[in-house]
Design a protein around this motif. Structure first.
Motif, short mmCIF file in Angstrom:
data_model
loop_
_atom_site.label_atom_id
_atom_site.label_comp_id
_atom_site.label_asym_id
_atom_site.label_seq_id
_atom_site.Cartn_x
_atom_site.Cartn_y
_atom_site.Cartn_z
N LEU A 265 0.99 -1.14 -0.27
CA LEU A 265 -0.15 -0.10 0.00
C LEU A 265 1.04 1.27 0.04
N ILE A 266 0.59 2.35 -0.77
CA ILE A 266 1.40 3.34 -1.07
C ILE A 266 0.92 4.61 -0.68
N ALA A 267 1.17 5.50 0.23
CA ALA A 267 0.56 6.75 0.51
C ALA A 267 1.36 8.01 0.29
N ASP A 268 0.93 8.88 -0.58
CA ASP A 268 1.92 10.06 -0.94
C ASP A 268 1.63 11.09 0.43
N CYS A 269 2.69 11.42 1.06
CA CYS A 269 2.20 12.13 2.09
C CYS A 269 3.16 13.52 2.14
N PRO A 270 2.15 14.60 1.95
CA PRO A 270 3.00 15.73 2.07
C PRO A 270 3.05 16.23 3.31
N VAL A 271 4.48 16.65 3.68
CA VAL A 271 4.71 17.10 5.19
C VAL A 271 5.32 18.54 5.14
N SER A 272 5.24 19.15 6.08
CA SER A 272 5.61 20.64 6.28
C SER A 272 7.15 20.53 6.28
N PHE A 273 7.84 21.84 5.80
CA PHE A 273 9.20 21.74 5.59
C PHE A 273 9.74 21.80 7.15
N THR A 274 9.00 22.23 8.07
CA THR A 274 9.63 22.39 9.37
C THR A 274 9.88 20.77 10.02
N ALA A 275 8.64 20.06 9.66
CA ALA A 275 8.76 18.64 9.94
C ALA A 275 9.90 18.04 9.38
N ALA A 276 10.03 18.36 7.95
CA ALA A 276 11.15 17.49 7.35
C ALA A 276 12.49 17.98 7.88
N ALA A 277 12.65 19.17 8.27
CA ALA A 277 13.85 19.74 8.69
C ALA A 277 14.28 19.23 10.25
N GLY A 279 12.25 17.14 11.91
CA GLY A 279 12.00 15.80 12.43
C GLY A 279 10.45 15.87 13.00
N GLY A 280 9.66 14.90 13.01
CA GLY A 280 8.35 14.95 13.58
C GLY A 280 7.54 13.34 13.39
N GLY A 281 6.25 13.37 13.13
CA GLY A 281 5.65 11.97 12.98
C GLY A 281 4.24 12.50 12.28
N ILE A 282 4.07 11.38 11.61
CA ILE A 282 2.87 11.32 11.04
C ILE A 282 2.08 10.12 11.23
N SER A 283 0.55 10.10 11.20
CA SER A 283 -0.26 9.03 11.37
C SER A 283 -1.23 8.72 10.43
N LEU A 284 -1.25 7.44 9.86
CA LEU A 284 -2.10 7.27 8.94
C LEU A 284 -3.02 6.17 9.20
N PRO A 285 -4.15 6.12 8.62
CA PRO A 285 -5.46 5.03 9.08
C PRO A 285 -4.91 3.67 8.25
N GLY A 289 -7.78 -1.06 10.33
CA GLY A 289 -8.31 -0.15 11.14
C GLY A 289 -7.71 0.20 12.39
N ASN A 290 -6.39 -0.22 12.26
CA ASN A 290 -5.35 0.42 13.42
C ASN A 290 -4.62 1.59 12.74
N THR A 291 -4.26 2.46 13.90
CA THR A 291 -3.78 3.69 13.39
C THR A 291 -2.24 3.57 13.22
N ILE A 292 -1.56 3.91 12.17
CA ILE A 292 -0.13 3.58 11.86
C ILE A 292 0.76 4.93 12.23
N GLU A 293 1.56 4.80 13.29
CA GLU A 293 2.31 5.87 13.63
C GLU A 293 3.70 5.81 12.83
N LEU A 294 4.09 6.98 12.17
CA LEU A 294 5.50 6.95 11.37
C LEU A 294 6.26 7.98 11.90
N LYS A 295 7.53 7.84 12.10
CA LYS A 295 8.34 8.76 12.67
C LYS A 295 9.11 9.29 11.45
N ILE A 296 9.26 10.42 11.63
CA ILE A 296 9.87 11.24 10.37
C ILE A 296 11.36 11.85 11.02
N PRO A 297 12.25 10.91 10.26
CA PRO A 297 13.63 11.49 11.19
C PRO A 297 13.92 12.90 10.39
#
Ligand SMILES: [Zn+2]
Ligand SMILES: [Zn+2]
Length: 372
Positions: A265-277, A279-285, A289-297
């Motif tokens: 499964l592939i999701a294109d995720c736009p992330v803010s430039f501050t999160a990219a610079a 670090g941060g996290g995103i969550s995907l459905p 039915g579970n939420t998937i948390e991904l850490k952005i380095p």
């Protein structure tokens, strides 16, 4: 009207090869082309007949059918040959299963009256495809007639008598010019039997058009184009003969978040430039039915992929799951407050170029390009 034999029409021998048939057709088509005869209707009819003959004889499959059954093979739309050629819900036509059935379809070898195979297009959500699902579908097709005594007979359980036209052979022979042509019997439609006391509901066929609901099981992991065979749920056979099969053709609805490649499964995720610079996290459905948390380095670039193993689609006829992939697209801010702009200006004033090494090295190369 006496129908003319295709070989005779083209003036070739029955055993003629493709090249000879093509050459004969070309010569005749030229000779009888309506343009040369000023719209003379006789010539036009002949031109049409020649084209019809060539159309059949140039195709090895159609030619074989013609050799065996004559033009009867192509009446009632039976000449298609491709069971799934048309979209929607189709049975092979009657003539296809009774006349073509015994040699086009290996399963029907024993029984020319076997029911046709059917196609049903089934649209599923990604979630249904992930878990597998049971669906109730409505099928309109020939089904066994339960009136009368079955077998198409009204008063007795068997009123079939041998067809007099073909003496039970199911085929008739006719002299056409020099040739003997064999075709399906028009009286019994190839079955070799006639019903003396037919049931009024099914007209002696033992089957009638019926609408029925059917529950079908779709396994987990199906994808666009998956075909599922439901044995014996196709069209009923003539007078108690075996039924055809039902084929479910799976189509996938679009998913709002995920594209799919196999089990990934592939999701294109736009992330803010501050999160990219920073670090941060995103969550995907998750599809389960579970939420998937991904850490952005910190320092992630546009186009980089974050992979979450085992969070993809289920494997068809197998175990486990594919992966989930988040494709990162760094989004440049387009709406900033005056304060935010000021902060960024201050940041820019401190830039040395070392913050973005790829940019620095690229423009260094670009500057030196002409210097060689
Ligand atoms: Zn007959
Ligand atoms: Zn009936």
């Amino acid at each position: 009207m006496v129908e003319q034999d295709y070989y005779e029409l083209l003036g070739v021998q029955r055993g003629a090869d493709d090249a000879a048939i093509k050459a004969a057709y070309r010569r005749l088509a030229k000779e009888h082309h309506p343009d040369r005869h000023n719209g003379c209707t006789d010539q036009e009819a002949r031109f049409k007949a020649i084209n019809e003959a060539y159309d059949i004889l140039k195709d090895p499959q159609k030619r074989a059918a013609y050799d065996r059954f004559g033009k009867a093979a192509f009446q009632n739309g039976g000449g298609g040959g491709d069971p799934f050629g048309e979209a929607g819900f189709n049975g092979f036509s009657d003539i296809f299963s009774t006349i073509f059935g015994d040699f086009m379809d290996p399963r029907a070898q024993q029984n020319a009256a076997r029911g046709a195979d059917l196609r049903y297009d089934l649209e599923l959500s990604r979630e249904d495809a992930f878990t597998g699902v049971e669906k109730v579908i409505t099928v309109q097709a020939m089904a066994r007639c339960d009136r009368g005594h079955g077998g198409g007979c009204l008063r007795t359980d068997n009123c079939a008598t041998t067809c007099k036209t073909c003496s039970g052979m199911g085929k008739v022979r006719a002299q056409q010019g020099f040739f003997v042509v064999e075709r399906g019997c028009p009286t019994c439609r190839g079955s070799g039997e006639v019903i003396s006391d037919p049931c009024p509901n099914c007209h002696g066929e033992g089957r009638a058009l019926t609408q029925r609901k059917l529950s079908v099981k779709v396994p987990a992991g199906v994808d666009e184009g998956t075909r599922i065979r439901v044995a014996g749920e196709g069209e009923a056979g003539v007078r108690g003969a075996a039924s055809g099969d039902l084929y479910l053709f799976v189509h996938m609805k679009r998913h709002p978040i995920y594209a799919r490649e196999g089990t990934t499964l592939i999701a294109d995720c736009p992330v803010s430039f501050t999160a990219a610079a920073l670090g941060g996290g995103i969550s995907l459905p998750g599809i389960d039915g579970n939420t998937i948390e991904l850490k952005i380095p910190a320092g992630i670039q546009s186009g980089e992929q974050l992979r979450h193993r085992g969070a993809g689609m289920s494997v068809l006829n197998g175990r486990g799951r594919g992966d989930l992939v988040a494709r990162i697209l760094v989004e440049t801010p387009t709406r900033m407050s005056a304060k935010q702009k000021k902060l960024l200006e201050e940041f820019r004033a401190t830039e040395t170029g070392e913050e973005c090494p790829a940019s620095k090295s690229f423009f260094a190369r670009a500057r030196n390009y002409f210097a060689g």
